[in-house]
Design a protein around this motif. Structure first.
Motif, PDB file in Angstrom:
ATOM      1  N   PRO A  26     -37.771 -20.205 -46.897  1.00 55.70           N
ATOM      2  CA  PRO A  26     -37.267 -18.620 -47.226  1.00 55.70           C
ATOM      3  C   PRO A  26     -38.374 -17.924 -46.588  1.00 55.70           C
ATOM      4  CG  PRO A  26     -36.830 -20.233 -49.144  1.00 55.70           C
ATOM      5  CD  PRO A  26     -37.448 -20.909 -48.264  1.00 55.70           C
ATOM      6  N   SER A  27     -39.363 -18.098 -47.191  1.00 57.80           N
ATOM      7  CA  SER A  27     -40.191 -17.153 -46.312  1.00 57.80           C
ATOM      8  C   SER A  27     -39.776 -17.223 -44.536  1.00 57.80           C
ATOM      9  CB  SER A  27     -41.977 -17.693 -46.761  1.00 57.80           C
ATOM     10  OG  SER A  27     -41.654 -18.051 -48.121  1.00 57.80           O
ATOM     11  N   VAL A  28     -40.710 -18.185 -43.868  1.00 54.51           N
ATOM     12  CA  VAL A  28     -40.490 -18.039 -42.669  1.00 54.51           C
ATOM     13  C   VAL A  28     -39.133 -17.459 -42.303  1.00 54.51           C
ATOM     14  CG1 VAL A  28     -39.460 -19.789 -40.572  1.00 54.51           C
ATOM     15  CG2 VAL A  28     -40.975 -20.465 -42.575  1.00 54.51           C
ATOM     16  N   ILE A  29     -37.708 -18.121 -43.447  1.00 52.81           N
ATOM     17  CA  ILE A  29     -36.661 -16.799 -42.695  1.00 52.81           C
ATOM     18  C   ILE A  29     -37.388 -15.214 -43.095  1.00 52.81           C
ATOM     19  CG2 ILE A  29     -34.100 -15.898 -43.227  1.00 52.81           C
ATOM     20  CD1 ILE A  29     -33.766 -19.345 -43.801  1.00 52.81           C
ATOM     21  N   PHE A  30     -37.094 -14.852 -44.242  1.00 47.16           N
ATOM     22  CA  PHE A  30     -37.673 -13.251 -44.320  1.00 47.16           C
ATOM     23  C   PHE A  30     -38.339 -12.489 -43.522  1.00 47.16           C
ATOM     24  CE2 PHE A  30     -40.924 -10.235 -46.129  1.00 47.16           C
ATOM     25  CZ  PHE A  30     -40.355  -9.655 -46.313  1.00 47.16           C
ATOM     26  N   LEU A  31     -39.692 -13.656 -42.676  1.00 44.25           N
ATOM     27  CA  LEU A  31     -40.222 -13.055 -41.900  1.00 44.25           C
ATOM     28  C   LEU A  31     -39.489 -12.707 -39.999  1.00 44.25           C
ATOM     29  CD1 LEU A  31     -43.399 -15.094 -41.831  1.00 44.25           C
ATOM     30  CD2 LEU A  31     -43.363 -12.472 -42.192  1.00 44.25           C
ATOM     31  N   LEU A  32     -38.378 -13.678 -40.080  1.00 43.28           N
ATOM     32  CA  LEU A  32     -37.540 -13.220 -39.043  1.00 43.28           C
ATOM     33  C   LEU A  32     -36.490 -12.571 -39.151  1.00 43.28           C
ATOM     34  CD1 LEU A  32     -36.444 -17.536 -37.974  1.00 43.28           C
ATOM     35  CD2 LEU A  32     -38.513 -15.746 -36.944  1.00 43.28           C
ATOM     36  N   VAL A  33     -36.025 -12.325 -40.262  1.00 44.99           N
ATOM     37  CA  VAL A  33     -34.998 -11.035 -39.983  1.00 44.99           C
ATOM     38  C   VAL A  33     -35.737  -9.679 -40.471  1.00 44.99           C
ATOM     39  CG1 VAL A  33     -33.066 -10.662 -41.850  1.00 44.99           C
ATOM     40  CG2 VAL A  33     -33.459 -13.583 -41.034  1.00 44.99           C
ATOM     41  N   SER A  34     -36.687  -9.717 -41.304  1.00 46.92           N
ATOM     42  CA  SER A  34     -37.504  -8.341 -41.756  1.00 46.92           C
ATOM     43  C   SER A  34     -37.822  -7.552 -40.732  1.00 46.92           C
ATOM     44  CB  SER A  34     -37.956  -8.800 -42.769  1.00 46.92           C
ATOM     45  OG  SER A  34     -39.571  -9.587 -42.655  1.00 46.92           O
ATOM     46  N   ASN A  35     -37.290  -7.854 -39.473  1.00 46.79           N
ATOM     47  CA  ASN A  35     -38.275  -7.147 -38.356  1.00 46.79           C
ATOM     48  C   ASN A  35     -37.776  -5.777 -37.757  1.00 46.79           C
ATOM     49  OD1 ASN A  35     -40.391  -8.977 -38.068  1.00 46.79           O
ATOM     50  ND2 ASN A  35     -39.502 -10.150 -36.369  1.00 46.79           N
ATOM     51  N   GLN A  36     -36.763  -5.321 -38.427  1.00 47.56           N
ATOM     52  CA  GLN A  36     -35.841  -4.171 -38.044  1.00 47.56           C
ATOM     53  C   GLN A  36     -36.448  -3.053 -38.874  1.00 47.56           C
ATOM     54  OE1 GLN A  36     -31.794  -4.582 -37.993  1.00 47.56           O
ATOM     55  NE2 GLN A  36     -31.592  -6.878 -38.266  1.00 47.56           N
ATOM     56  N   THR A  37     -36.601  -1.855 -38.542  1.00 53.49           N
ATOM     57  CA  THR A  37     -36.437  -0.894 -39.455  1.00 53.49           C
ATOM     58  C   THR A  37     -36.119  -0.069 -40.183  1.00 53.49           C
ATOM     59  OG1 THR A  37     -36.398   0.811 -37.498  1.00 53.49           O
ATOM     60  CG2 THR A  37     -38.767  -0.484 -37.651  1.00 53.49           C
ATOM     61  N   PHE A 114     -42.494 -13.767 -51.987  1.00 50.13           N
ATOM     62  CA  PHE A 114     -42.843 -12.400 -52.663  1.00 50.13           C
ATOM     63  C   PHE A 114     -44.611 -12.012 -51.895  1.00 50.13           C
ATOM     64  CE2 PHE A 114     -40.442 -11.568 -56.584  1.00 50.13           C
ATOM     65  CZ  PHE A 114     -39.928 -11.632 -56.056  1.00 50.13           C
ATOM     66  N   LEU A 115     -45.245 -12.852 -51.802  1.00 47.91           N
ATOM     67  CA  LEU A 115     -46.474 -12.210 -51.443  1.00 47.91           C
ATOM     68  C   LEU A 115     -46.603 -12.757 -50.375  1.00 47.91           C
ATOM     69  CD1 LEU A 115     -48.192 -16.068 -53.173  1.00 47.91           C
ATOM     70  CD2 LEU A 115     -48.913 -13.823 -53.682  1.00 47.91           C
ATOM     71  N   VAL A 116     -45.763 -13.335 -49.349  1.00 46.85           N
ATOM     72  CA  VAL A 116     -45.408 -12.917 -47.962  1.00 46.85           C
ATOM     73  C   VAL A 116     -44.999 -11.772 -47.782  1.00 46.85           C
ATOM     74  CG1 VAL A 116     -44.183 -13.775 -46.221  1.00 46.85           C
ATOM     75  CG2 VAL A 116     -45.205 -15.761 -47.262  1.00 46.85           C
ATOM     76  N   ALA A 117     -43.756 -11.203 -48.280  1.00 45.75           N
ATOM     77  CA  ALA A 117     -43.691  -9.607 -48.088  1.00 45.75           C
ATOM     78  C   ALA A 117     -44.491  -8.485 -48.514  1.00 45.75           C
ATOM     79  CB  ALA A 117     -42.537  -9.607 -48.799  1.00 45.75           C
ATOM     80  N   ALA A 118     -45.474  -8.436 -49.539  1.00 43.25           N
ATOM     81  CA  ALA A 118     -46.497  -7.660 -49.638  1.00 43.25           C
ATOM     82  C   ALA A 118     -47.600  -7.961 -48.408  1.00 43.25           C
ATOM     83  CB  ALA A 118     -46.957  -8.201 -50.989  1.00 43.25           C
ATOM     84  N   ALA A 119     -48.050  -9.396 -47.911  1.00 47.01           N
ATOM     85  CA  ALA A 119     -48.930  -9.407 -47.317  1.00 47.01           C
ATOM     86  C   ALA A 119     -48.589  -9.279 -45.554  1.00 47.01           C
ATOM     87  CB  ALA A 119     -49.265 -10.519 -47.667  1.00 47.01           C
ATOM     88  N   VAL A 120     -47.760  -9.558 -44.932  1.00 52.00           N
ATOM     89  CA  VAL A 120     -46.890  -9.203 -43.742  1.00 52.00           C
ATOM     90  C   VAL A 120     -46.236  -7.620 -43.631  1.00 52.00           C
ATOM     91  CG1 VAL A 120     -45.945 -10.240 -41.873  1.00 52.00           C
ATOM     92  CG2 VAL A 120     -47.173 -11.484 -43.549  1.00 52.00           C
ATOM     93  N   LYS A 121     -45.386  -7.407 -44.394  1.00 49.16           N
ATOM     94  CA  LYS A 121     -44.875  -6.791 -44.176  1.00 49.16           C
ATOM     95  C   LYS A 121     -45.306  -5.554 -45.103  1.00 49.16           C
ATOM     96  CE  LYS A 121     -42.025  -8.446 -41.748  1.00 49.16           C
ATOM     97  NZ  LYS A 121     -42.686  -8.006 -39.625  1.00 49.16           N
ATOM     98  N   ASP A 122     -46.057  -5.116 -46.249  1.00 45.54           N
ATOM     99  CA  ASP A 122     -46.962  -3.784 -46.549  1.00 45.54           C
ATOM    100  C   ASP A 122     -45.377  -4.071 -47.688  1.00 45.54           C
ATOM    101  OD1 ASP A 122     -48.760  -2.576 -47.370  1.00 45.54           O
ATOM    102  OD2 ASP A 122     -47.788  -0.977 -45.725  1.00 45.54           O
ATOM    103  N   VAL A 123     -44.627  -4.231 -47.925  1.00 43.77           N
ATOM    104  CA  VAL A 123     -43.408  -3.811 -49.186  1.00 43.77           C
ATOM    105  C   VAL A 123     -44.454  -3.893 -50.361  1.00 43.77           C
ATOM    106  CG1 VAL A 123     -41.886  -5.073 -51.123  1.00 43.77           C
ATOM    107  CG2 VAL A 123     -41.785  -5.201 -48.407  1.00 43.77           C
ATOM    108  N   ARG A 124     -44.449  -2.637 -51.194  1.00 41.08           N
ATOM    109  CA  ARG A 124     -45.363  -2.394 -51.938  1.00 41.08           C
ATOM    110  C   ARG A 124     -43.886  -1.717 -53.255  1.00 41.08           C
ATOM    111  NH1 ARG A 124     -48.091  -4.812 -49.594  1.00 41.08           N
ATOM    112  NH2 ARG A 124     -50.457  -3.535 -49.316  1.00 41.08           N
ATOM    113  N   LEU A 125     -44.219  -2.485 -54.177  1.00 36.97           N
ATOM    114  CA  LEU A 125     -43.542  -1.419 -55.740  1.00 36.97           C
ATOM    115  C   LEU A 125     -44.178  -2.021 -56.811  1.00 36.97           C
ATOM    116  CD1 LEU A 125     -40.589  -4.979 -55.325  1.00 36.97           C
ATOM    117  CD2 LEU A 125     -40.238  -2.479 -54.943  1.00 36.97           C
TER     118      LEU A 125
END
Length: 243
Positions: A26-37, A114-125
């Protein structure tokens, strides 16, 4: 029942293939799909935040549904369930043990996304949102853990995998975990909003928007949990009488 839960956890954690697909995939798919702005239409959330909840939910779904159904079918064929029937463990205890152990295994898949989103995609909550998201997605996975138990008793042998895959991909796609349901035709959106996976992801997205989850989504998950858990217990008793 506690002993059975510990045994189930030990078995699941030793399965490296299972851990890869439920935790890393799921983390790999997240990185592949979340590149859009930009934001996802109709949600007010950035693509990264929207996909984060989708993939955390998808990872938990993978852990509890895929793990439970096939393992139970194999246990029935191998005679393990027959041995359990000789103990004092009631049908509801078996279902609860399987559901609880699967839910515990689903936690790493949620946290890693969640860790990948915060560390790689700078998701902040806010801190409370991270805690609430984890709790909501983790608790919601119980619905699909019960479904996995039911499928494990509904099908056996070679039939369990294709049935599980159809249910797995059908719920994931139609529930909006792979793509926003807002992109569906109107008639399909009307169907999707009543699916448990749609309500499941909606809980997390409401928390991301600092909103209370909709009562309809909670009601849908509760009803489906009762249906799946009740069906699993009935199938377990039916299988016992057949033996």
């Amino acid at each position: 029942m506690n002993s059975l839960i510990k045994l189930e956890l030990a078995r699941a954690l030793r399965n490296r293939k299972f851990l890869f697909f439920s935790v890393i995939y799921p983390s790999v798919i997240f990185l592949l799909v979340s590149n859009q702005t930009g934001n996802v239409d109709g949600s007010g959330l950035s693509v990264a935040k929207y996909v984060m909840v989708s993939m955390a939910s998808f990872g938990a779904l993978t852990a509890v549904l895929m793990g439970n159904s096939e393992r139970i079918a194999k246990e029935r064929e191998g005679g393990w369930v027959r041995q359990l029937r000789l103990t004092t463990l009631p049908g509801r205890g078996y279902v609860l043990a399987k559901t609880a152990s699967a839910a515990v295994v689903s936690l790493p898949s949620i946290v890693v996304v969640f860790l990948v989103a915060a560390a790689v995609k700078d998701v902040r909550l806010d801190a409370w949102q991270w805690v609430a998201l984890t709790g909501a997605i983790w608790a919601g996975s119980l619905v699909f853990a019960a479904l996995g138990v039911a499928i494990g008793y509904l099908a056996s042998g070679d039939a369990v995998r294709p049935i599980t895959m159809i249910v797995y991909f059908g719920l994931s796609i139609l529930g909006g975990l792979w793509m926003p349901s807002s992109t569906f035709p109107t008639w399909l959106q009307d169907i999707a909003k009543w699916l448990p996976t749609h309500a499941y992801a909606a809980l997390g997205r409401a928390i991301e928007q600092s909103q209370a989850p909709h009562a309809q989504d909670i009601a849908i998950l509760v009803v489906f949990f009762l249906l799946f858990a009740g069906g699993a217990a009935w199938l377990y008793r039916k299988d016992t009488l057949k033996a």
